[in-house]
Scaffold this motif. Sequence first.
Motif, short mmCIF file in Angstrom:
data_model
loop_
_atom_site.label_atom_id
_atom_site.label_comp_id
_atom_site.label_asym_id
_atom_site.label_seq_id
_atom_site.Cartn_x
_atom_site.Cartn_y
_atom_site.Cartn_z
N TRP A 31 -5.82 -1.31 -10.07
CA TRP A 31 -4.41 -0.92 -10.10
C TRP A 31 -4.32 0.61 -10.00
O TRP A 31 -4.94 1.31 -10.78
N ARG A 32 -3.51 1.12 -9.05
CA ARG A 32 -3.35 2.56 -8.87
C ARG A 32 -1.90 2.89 -8.51
O ARG A 32 -1.45 2.58 -7.42
N ASN A 33 -1.19 3.52 -9.45
CA ASN A 33 0.16 4.03 -9.18
C ASN A 33 1.10 3.00 -8.55
O ASN A 33 1.82 3.27 -7.59
N GLY A 34 1.08 1.80 -9.12
CA GLY A 34 1.98 0.75 -8.61
C GLY A 34 1.44 -0.04 -7.44
O GLY A 34 2.10 -0.96 -6.95
N TRP A 35 0.23 0.29 -6.98
CA TRP A 35 -0.41 -0.40 -5.87
C TRP A 35 -1.65 -1.10 -6.36
O TRP A 35 -2.23 -0.70 -7.38
N VAL A 36 -2.09 -2.13 -5.66
CA VAL A 36 -3.30 -2.84 -6.04
C VAL A 36 -4.28 -2.91 -4.88
O VAL A 36 -3.88 -2.91 -3.70
N THR A 37 -5.56 -2.93 -5.21
CA THR A 37 -6.64 -3.20 -4.28
C THR A 37 -7.37 -4.42 -4.78
O THR A 37 -7.76 -4.48 -5.94
N ILE A 38 -7.55 -5.42 -3.91
CA ILE A 38 -8.06 -6.73 -4.32
C ILE A 38 -9.39 -7.00 -3.63
O ILE A 38 -9.53 -6.81 -2.42
N HIS A 39 -10.35 -7.50 -4.40
CA HIS A 39 -11.63 -7.94 -3.85
C HIS A 39 -11.68 -9.46 -3.95
O HIS A 39 -11.46 -10.04 -5.02
N LEU A 40 -11.96 -10.11 -2.81
CA LEU A 40 -12.10 -11.56 -2.76
C LEU A 40 -13.42 -11.90 -2.10
O LEU A 40 -13.97 -11.15 -1.33
N LYS A 41 -13.91 -13.12 -2.39
CA LYS A 41 -15.11 -13.65 -1.73
C LYS A 41 -14.81 -15.06 -1.23
O LYS A 41 -13.95 -15.73 -1.76
#
Length: 296
Positions: A286-296
């Motif tokens: 989570w960064r400043n209202g944004w998300v980065t998602i890791h999936l497999k």
Amino acid sequence: MSEHRYYIVTDEAGANRALDLLNDFFEDEGLPIATMEVDEAKGLWEASIYANGEPEAELKDRIAAILAGPFPDAMIETEVFGDDTDWIAKSLEGLKPVRAGRFLVHGAHDRAAVRPHDLAIELEAGQAFGTGHHGTTAGCLEMIEKVMRAHPRGPRGVDPVLDLGTGSGVLAIAAAKLGPIWCLATDIDPIATRVAAANVRHNHCTSQINCVTATGFHSTAFSRSGPFGLIIANILARPLMRMAPDIKRNLAPGGSVILSGILASQRWQVLAAFNTQGMRHVETLWRNGWVTIHLK
């Protein structure tokens, strides 16, 4: 063609709030939106939305209406750039180096900030976004380091990396600096592809990264280079959801996907689209209202 921007001056929290609102309304129109600090001593930031051609009263009124609730007293300012103005480079003037994990993303004027153990990425601004200053790019950099630390050559030791929507090329360069991998970096915008290729050369990664203009997964660049052990896509939530089947189709067995350009409120929708393709969630940053998602 000339370009222009509409912007408001506020504080850091206000700039992030304006960024979220403008992205909600304009994400399907392809208008670049950015924030930057303009006066550290006074805590002043700008939130800007960029467009081609001459300013339009209708667009300015739409922006004013979107921001009227949380910013009732804000003035919507307009700045017009000439045909020879590199307005992305202008927007980066004065920006400080950005640290994300072991990475330091910086301009030529900040080479002195590089420490001995940094993975330094020096960018020429150019007409493409992705400098590390936005929460989506910084989140991707951190996630790339986490994923590639576990699999420095891909899950099978041979699978290449795909940077989908490469922009400035910063994420492809980051992957190349982490391990002896080969990366396909694609963008729908030929200007962005040229900027990315220039940044790849500038960072001495030409033997590892191929920059290609590709308007969709029907391009032969994907079938020639894939399947991919790691696919990185820092785009926007709705296009990512539409591309979920194609992303899964081009992913090697056991491969990873890193997604960003996603507002926190859109996280569950994106996860649902990729869960439908048989992919499982590993981690969210989570960064400043944004998300980065890791999936497999």
